[in-house]
Write a protein that holds these residues in place. Sequence first.
Motif, PDB file in Angstrom:
ATOM      1  N   ALA A 106       0.824  -1.208   0.000  1.00 23.56           N
ATOM      2  CA  ALA A 106       0.000   0.000   0.000  1.00 23.56           C
ATOM      3  C   ALA A 106       0.862   1.264   0.000  1.00 23.56           C
ATOM      4  CB  ALA A 106      -0.930   0.001   1.209  1.00 23.56           C
ATOM      5  N   VAL A 107       1.955   1.239   0.728  1.00 23.64           N
ATOM      6  CA  VAL A 107       2.847   2.405   0.774  1.00 23.64           C
ATOM      7  C   VAL A 107       3.473   2.644  -0.591  1.00 23.64           C
ATOM      8  CG1 VAL A 107       4.995   3.280   1.758  1.00 23.64           C
ATOM      9  CG2 VAL A 107       3.303   2.201   3.232  1.00 23.64           C
ATOM     10  N   PHE A 108       3.971   1.575  -1.229  1.00 22.37           N
ATOM     11  CA  PHE A 108       4.576   1.729  -2.545  1.00 22.37           C
ATOM     12  C   PHE A 108       3.570   2.233  -3.574  1.00 22.37           C
ATOM     13  CE2 PHE A 108       7.745  -1.604  -1.115  1.00 22.37           C
ATOM     14  CZ  PHE A 108       8.760  -0.684  -0.943  1.00 22.37           C
ATOM     15  N   VAL A 109       2.365   1.682  -3.549  1.00 25.19           N
ATOM     16  CA  VAL A 109       1.346   2.084  -4.516  1.00 25.19           C
ATOM     17  C   VAL A 109       0.921   3.534  -4.286  1.00 25.19           C
ATOM     18  CG1 VAL A 109      -1.047   1.690  -5.245  1.00 25.19           C
ATOM     19  CG2 VAL A 109       0.508  -0.230  -4.989  1.00 25.19           C
ATOM     20  N   MET A 110       0.652   3.905  -3.050  1.00 21.83           N
ATOM     21  CA  MET A 110       0.219   5.285  -2.775  1.00 21.83           C
ATOM     22  C   MET A 110       1.293   6.296  -3.136  1.00 21.83           C
ATOM     23  SD  MET A 110      -2.002   5.144   0.762  1.00 21.83           S
ATOM     24  CE  MET A 110      -0.651   4.598   1.741  1.00 21.83           C
ATOM     25  N   THR A 111       2.529   5.989  -2.818  1.00 28.05           N
ATOM     26  CA  THR A 111       3.612   6.925  -3.116  1.00 28.05           C
ATOM     27  C   THR A 111       3.840   7.067  -4.614  1.00 28.05           C
ATOM     28  OG1 THR A 111       4.668   6.337  -1.023  1.00 28.05           O
ATOM     29  CG2 THR A 111       6.026   7.458  -2.659  1.00 28.05           C
ATOM     30  N   GLY A 112       4.007   5.954  -5.291  1.00 31.59           N
ATOM     31  CA  GLY A 112       4.272   5.997  -6.726  1.00 31.59           C
ATOM     32  C   GLY A 112       3.113   6.553  -7.530  1.00 31.59           C
ATOM     33  N   LEU A 113       1.928   6.070  -7.244  1.00 37.35           N
ATOM     34  CA  LEU A 113       0.753   6.533  -7.973  1.00 37.35           C
ATOM     35  C   LEU A 113       0.436   7.986  -7.649  1.00 37.35           C
ATOM     36  CD1 LEU A 113      -1.303   5.465  -9.979  1.00 37.35           C
ATOM     37  CD2 LEU A 113      -2.733   4.796  -8.066  1.00 37.35           C
TER      38      LEU A 113
END
Length: 127
Positions: free
Chosen positions: A58-65
């Motif tokens: 979730a952290v990777f997706v929220m940050t990148g997106l």
Amino acid sequence: MGDDHARYAPVDPVSTGFKGRCPRCAQGQLFDGFLALKKECLNCKLDYAFADSGDGPAVFVMTGLGFVVVGLALWLEVNYSPPLWLHLAIWFPLTIGLGLYLLRAIKGIMICLQYRNKAAPGEIDRG
């Protein structure tokens, strides 16, 4: 988790996790539903109890997106100045759709990387 190298060839964790396949045999399904893990692989009987991706996907997706969507929204606003309803019509569905798609893929990749690298909770060696 460490004695299966003789029977199963190593698999690419990125492509295997992206497809939602078993990290050992790359044949069985990893997920039971959208994000819930199965108890074990139906093909090779690998127990998925070791898998704990936590909040990492979730952290990777929220940050990148977030970087991508905000950057594109700012570019659109500066260059074309569309009305607010158009921003909502474009960015809200795009963010939700890509976020859900990437969340499952990155969770699968992280679990496959945990298996390949034999990730375990940290221990203190007092001896």
